[in-house]
Design a protein around this motif. Structure first.
Motif, PDB file in Angstrom:
ATOM      1  N   LYS A   1      70.277  63.320   1.961  1.00  0.00           N
ATOM      2  CA  LYS A   1      70.255  62.118   1.136  1.00  0.00           C
ATOM      3  C   LYS A   1      70.851  60.958   1.915  1.00  0.00           C
ATOM      4  CE  LYS A   1      70.524  64.318  -3.410  1.00  0.00           C
ATOM      5  NZ  LYS A   1      71.343  64.516  -4.616  1.00  0.00           N
ATOM      6  N   GLY A   2      70.493  59.736   1.510  1.00  0.00           N
ATOM      7  CA  GLY A   2      70.998  58.567   2.211  1.00  0.00           C
ATOM      8  C   GLY A   2      70.016  58.116   3.275  1.00  0.00           C
ATOM      9  N   ASN A   3      70.488  57.293   4.175  1.00  0.00           N
ATOM     10  CA  ASN A   3      69.649  56.712   5.222  1.00  0.00           C
ATOM     11  C   ASN A   3      69.650  57.612   6.454  1.00  0.00           C
ATOM     12  OD1 ASN A   3      69.133  53.953   3.959  1.00  0.00           O
ATOM     13  ND2 ASN A   3      71.359  54.077   3.880  1.00  0.00           N
ATOM     14  N   VAL A   4      68.458  57.982   6.903  1.00  0.00           N
ATOM     15  CA  VAL A   4      68.322  58.810   8.102  1.00  0.00           C
ATOM     16  C   VAL A   4      67.751  57.939   9.216  1.00  0.00           C
ATOM     17  CG1 VAL A   4      67.331  60.892   9.107  1.00  0.00           C
ATOM     18  CG2 VAL A   4      67.931  60.848   6.677  1.00  0.00           C
ATOM     19  N   ILE A   5      68.480  57.865  10.338  1.00  0.00           N
ATOM     20  CA  ILE A   5      68.085  57.011  11.457  1.00  0.00           C
ATOM     21  C   ILE A   5      68.005  57.850  12.719  1.00  0.00           C
ATOM     22  CG2 ILE A   5      68.683  54.991  12.847  1.00  0.00           C
ATOM     23  CD1 ILE A   5      70.291  53.999  10.418  1.00  0.00           C
ATOM     24  N   ALA A   6      66.817  57.910  13.307  1.00  0.00           N
ATOM     25  CA  ALA A   6      66.619  58.634  14.554  1.00  0.00           C
ATOM     26  C   ALA A   6      66.818  57.673  15.720  1.00  0.00           C
ATOM     27  CB  ALA A   6      65.223  59.240  14.603  1.00  0.00           C
ATOM     28  N   VAL A   7      67.579  58.110  16.704  1.00  0.00           N
ATOM     29  CA  VAL A   7      67.798  57.324  17.921  1.00  0.00           C
ATOM     30  C   VAL A   7      67.054  58.021  19.050  1.00  0.00           C
ATOM     31  CG1 VAL A   7      69.501  56.328  19.494  1.00  0.00           C
ATOM     32  CG2 VAL A   7      70.050  56.588  17.063  1.00  0.00           C
ATOM     33  N   THR A   8      66.111  57.320  19.663  1.00  0.00           N
ATOM     34  CA  THR A   8      65.259  57.953  20.664  1.00  0.00           C
ATOM     35  C   THR A   8      65.111  57.058  21.880  1.00  0.00           C
ATOM     36  OG1 THR A   8      63.139  59.068  20.991  1.00  0.00           O
ATOM     37  CG2 THR A   8      63.105  57.030  19.715  1.00  0.00           C
ATOM     38  N   SER A   9      64.476  57.591  22.914  1.00  0.00           N
ATOM     39  CA  SER A   9      64.228  56.841  24.142  1.00  0.00           C
ATOM     40  C   SER A   9      63.010  57.436  24.821  1.00  0.00           C
ATOM     41  CB  SER A   9      65.437  56.915  25.086  1.00  0.00           C
ATOM     42  OG  SER A   9      65.626  58.252  25.545  1.00  0.00           O
ATOM     43  N   GLY A  10      62.500  56.725  25.808  1.00  0.00           N
ATOM     44  CA  GLY A  10      61.359  57.249  26.537  1.00  0.00           C
ATOM     45  C   GLY A  10      61.756  58.240  27.597  1.00  0.00           C
ATOM     46  N   LYS A  11      62.911  58.023  28.203  1.00  0.00           N
ATOM     47  CA  LYS A  11      63.378  58.883  29.291  1.00  0.00           C
ATOM     48  C   LYS A  11      64.872  59.109  29.171  1.00  0.00           C
ATOM     49  CE  LYS A  11      63.250  56.959  33.418  1.00  0.00           C
ATOM     50  NZ  LYS A  11      64.657  57.129  33.821  1.00  0.00           N
ATOM     51  N   GLY A  12      65.353  60.101  29.908  1.00  0.00           N
ATOM     52  CA  GLY A  12      66.777  60.377  29.919  1.00  0.00           C
ATOM     53  C   GLY A  12      67.531  59.400  30.811  1.00  0.00           C
ATOM     54  N   GLY A  13      68.859  59.409  30.693  1.00  0.00           N
ATOM     55  CA  GLY A  13      69.686  58.590  31.561  1.00  0.00           C
ATOM     56  C   GLY A  13      69.888  57.164  31.111  1.00  0.00           C
ATOM     57  N   VAL A  14      69.421  56.821  29.909  1.00  0.00           N
ATOM     58  CA  VAL A  14      69.581  55.444  29.431  1.00  0.00           C
ATOM     59  C   VAL A  14      70.752  55.297  28.462  1.00  0.00           C
ATOM     60  CG1 VAL A  14      67.130  54.942  29.758  1.00  0.00           C
ATOM     61  CG2 VAL A  14      67.933  55.715  27.513  1.00  0.00           C
ATOM     62  N   GLY A  15      71.477  56.388  28.204  1.00  0.00           N
ATOM     63  CA  GLY A  15      72.636  56.323  27.319  1.00  0.00           C
ATOM     64  C   GLY A  15      72.323  56.500  25.849  1.00  0.00           C
ATOM     65  N   LYS A  16      71.209  57.167  25.551  1.00  0.00           N
ATOM     66  CA  LYS A  16      70.791  57.356  24.163  1.00  0.00           C
ATOM     67  C   LYS A  16      71.838  58.106  23.346  1.00  0.00           C
ATOM     68  CE  LYS A  16      68.016  60.644  23.799  1.00  0.00           C
ATOM     69  NZ  LYS A  16      69.103  61.579  23.328  1.00  0.00           N
ATOM     70  N   SER A  17      72.372  59.183  23.876  1.00  0.00           N
ATOM     71  CA  SER A  17      73.358  59.964  23.119  1.00  0.00           C
ATOM     72  C   SER A  17      74.661  59.198  22.941  1.00  0.00           C
ATOM     73  CB  SER A  17      73.623  61.301  23.828  1.00  0.00           C
ATOM     74  OG  SER A  17      72.461  62.099  23.832  1.00  0.00           O
ATOM     75  N   THR A  18      75.063  58.437  23.946  1.00  0.00           N
ATOM     76  CA  THR A  18      76.260  57.607  23.817  1.00  0.00           C
ATOM     77  C   THR A  18      76.074  56.570  22.722  1.00  0.00           C
ATOM     78  OG1 THR A  18      76.786  57.915  26.156  1.00  0.00           O
ATOM     79  CG2 THR A  18      77.813  56.050  25.048  1.00  0.00           C
ATOM     80  N   VAL A  19      74.887  55.960  22.668  1.00  0.00           N
ATOM     81  CA  VAL A  19      74.590  55.002  21.607  1.00  0.00           C
ATOM     82  C   VAL A  19      74.610  55.700  20.247  1.00  0.00           C
ATOM     83  CG1 VAL A  19      72.792  53.519  20.625  1.00  0.00           C
ATOM     84  CG2 VAL A  19      73.286  53.418  23.080  1.00  0.00           C
ATOM     85  N   SER A  20      73.990  56.880  20.149  1.00  0.00           N
ATOM     86  CA  SER A  20      73.948  57.619  18.881  1.00  0.00           C
ATOM     87  C   SER A  20      75.356  57.907  18.369  1.00  0.00           C
ATOM     88  CB  SER A  20      73.198  58.944  19.065  1.00  0.00           C
ATOM     89  OG  SER A  20      71.878  58.741  19.464  1.00  0.00           O
ATOM     90  N   VAL A  21      76.202  58.439  19.244  1.00  0.00           N
ATOM     91  CA  VAL A  21      77.557  58.826  18.850  1.00  0.00           C
ATOM     92  C   VAL A  21      78.362  57.608  18.417  1.00  0.00           C
ATOM     93  CG1 VAL A  21      79.763  59.696  19.717  1.00  0.00           C
ATOM     94  CG2 VAL A  21      77.656  60.945  20.198  1.00  0.00           C
ATOM     95  N   ASN A  22      78.323  56.552  19.211  1.00  0.00           N
ATOM     96  CA  ASN A  22      79.160  55.392  18.903  1.00  0.00           C
ATOM     97  C   ASN A  22      78.640  54.600  17.712  1.00  0.00           C
ATOM     98  OD1 ASN A  22      81.509  55.011  20.944  1.00  0.00           O
ATOM     99  ND2 ASN A  22      79.792  55.783  22.139  1.00  0.00           N
ATOM    100  N   LEU A  23      77.338  54.644  17.468  1.00  0.00           N
ATOM    101  CA  LEU A  23      76.814  54.067  16.227  1.00  0.00           C
ATOM    102  C   LEU A  23      77.350  54.847  15.032  1.00  0.00           C
ATOM    103  CD1 LEU A  23      75.020  52.302  14.469  1.00  0.00           C
ATOM    104  CD2 LEU A  23      73.085  53.781  15.067  1.00  0.00           C
ATOM    105  N   ALA A  24      77.305  56.177  15.112  1.00  0.00           N
ATOM    106  CA  ALA A  24      77.820  57.013  14.019  1.00  0.00           C
ATOM    107  C   ALA A  24      79.306  56.747  13.775  1.00  0.00           C
ATOM    108  CB  ALA A  24      77.585  58.488  14.327  1.00  0.00           C
ATOM    109  N   LEU A  25      80.102  56.676  14.846  1.00  0.00           N
ATOM    110  CA  LEU A  25      81.537  56.435  14.688  1.00  0.00           C
ATOM    111  C   LEU A  25      81.805  55.060  14.087  1.00  0.00           C
ATOM    112  CD1 LEU A  25      83.010  57.874  18.030  1.00  0.00           C
ATOM    113  CD2 LEU A  25      82.694  59.016  15.846  1.00  0.00           C
ATOM    114  N   SER A  26      81.023  54.073  14.504  1.00  0.00           N
ATOM    115  CA  SER A  26      81.214  52.715  13.982  1.00  0.00           C
ATOM    116  C   SER A  26      80.854  52.635  12.504  1.00  0.00           C
ATOM    117  CB  SER A  26      80.379  51.724  14.791  1.00  0.00           C
ATOM    118  OG  SER A  26      80.828  51.674  16.131  1.00  0.00           O
TER     119      SER A  26
END
Length: 257
Positions: A16-41
């Motif tokens: 339930k609630g808002n589901v937001i997928a964070v994706t990228s075309g390739k690895g090494g662009v910091g996608k997981s770092t963005v995902s984690v810090n968005l969640a923490l914020s």
């Protein structure tokens, strides 16, 4: 057996609630770092938030958050690990050490269902999905299971990264997912005690990607500053140079969704 429609209904009911997928075309662009810090914020802004690490082969969320605990179970269901006020689930909790995952496609879809249906998520305002890069099986399964999910595309300004990221965005559009914006990561470097910007990966790639996908830039995040030991933080709390960027990103996401 449940059909695909009933699976979708159950998954969307559980998340339930808002589901937001964070994706990228390739690895090494910091996608997981963005995902984690968005969640923490989002959590710091008072939102009940979870992050699900769907990068099954390249899971990194437990490492970024420095989590050593394992999930517990209750009545056959999994209780997610909590870190920094965020509920977390990852393939990294289910393997020994740093063992690789060597699976073929069908197993990936089953693991997604497992994370969605067999975890006690409770009431959530936001669920952040850290997707694997590209347009493979996990991303396709996610699109089918969560048809109302929204997406953020992460890229660097480099032309190759934005060129490949456009494919991930086009896949989202073709599956009728709403792209809420682009995050341009590692946009520039500013030395300490200076206002000069050095565009190490070039300039303007995020804007070009946003234009190609008919969306907006949500954030242009600079390089993180290393500490005196030469180590770079992965969690950007108050006092770090990237804290205001992620705080503003979270506020924009709240406004948009």
């Amino acid at each position: 057996m449940e059909n695909s429609v009933s699976v979708k209904r159950r998954v969307e009911y559980l998340l339930k609630g808002n589901v937001i997928a964070v994706t990228s075309g390739k690895g090494g662009v910091g996608k997981s770092t963005v995902s984690v810090n968005l969640a923490l914020s989002l959590a710091r802004l008072g939102k009940r938030t979870a992050i699900i690490d769907l990068d099954i082969y390249g899971f990194s969320v437990p490492k970024i958050l420095n989590i050593n605990d394992r999930p517990k179970t209750m009545n056959g269901k999994i209780i997610p690990v909590e870190s920094h006020g965020v509920s977390v689930m990852s393939m990294g909790f289910l393997v020994k050490g740093n063992e690789p995952i060597v699976w073929r496609g069908p197993m990936l879809g089953k693991m997604l269902e497992h994370f969605f249906k067999d975890v006690i998520w409770g009431g959530l305002d936001y669920t952040i999905l850290d997707l694997p890069p590209g347009t493979g099986d996990v991303t396709l399964d996610m699109h089918q299971m969560l048809p109302s999910c929204k997406e953020i595309i992460v890229t660097t300004p480099h032309k190759t990264a934005t060129h490949v990221a456009e494919r991930a965005g086009t896949m989202a559009q073709k599956t009728n997912h709403e792209i809420i914006g682009v995050v341009e990561n590692m946009a520039y470097f500013t030395p300490p005690e200076s206002e000069e910007k050095y565009y190490l990966f070039g300039k303007g790639g995020g804007d070009q990607l946003a234009e190609a996908l008919n969306t907006d830039i949500l954030a242009s995040i600079p390089f993180a500053m290393p500490n005196d030991d030469g180590e770079t933080a992965t969690i950007f709390e108050e006092g770090t140079n990237l804290y205001p960027y992620y705080n503003d990103l979270a506020k924009k996401v709240i406004e948009l969704v």
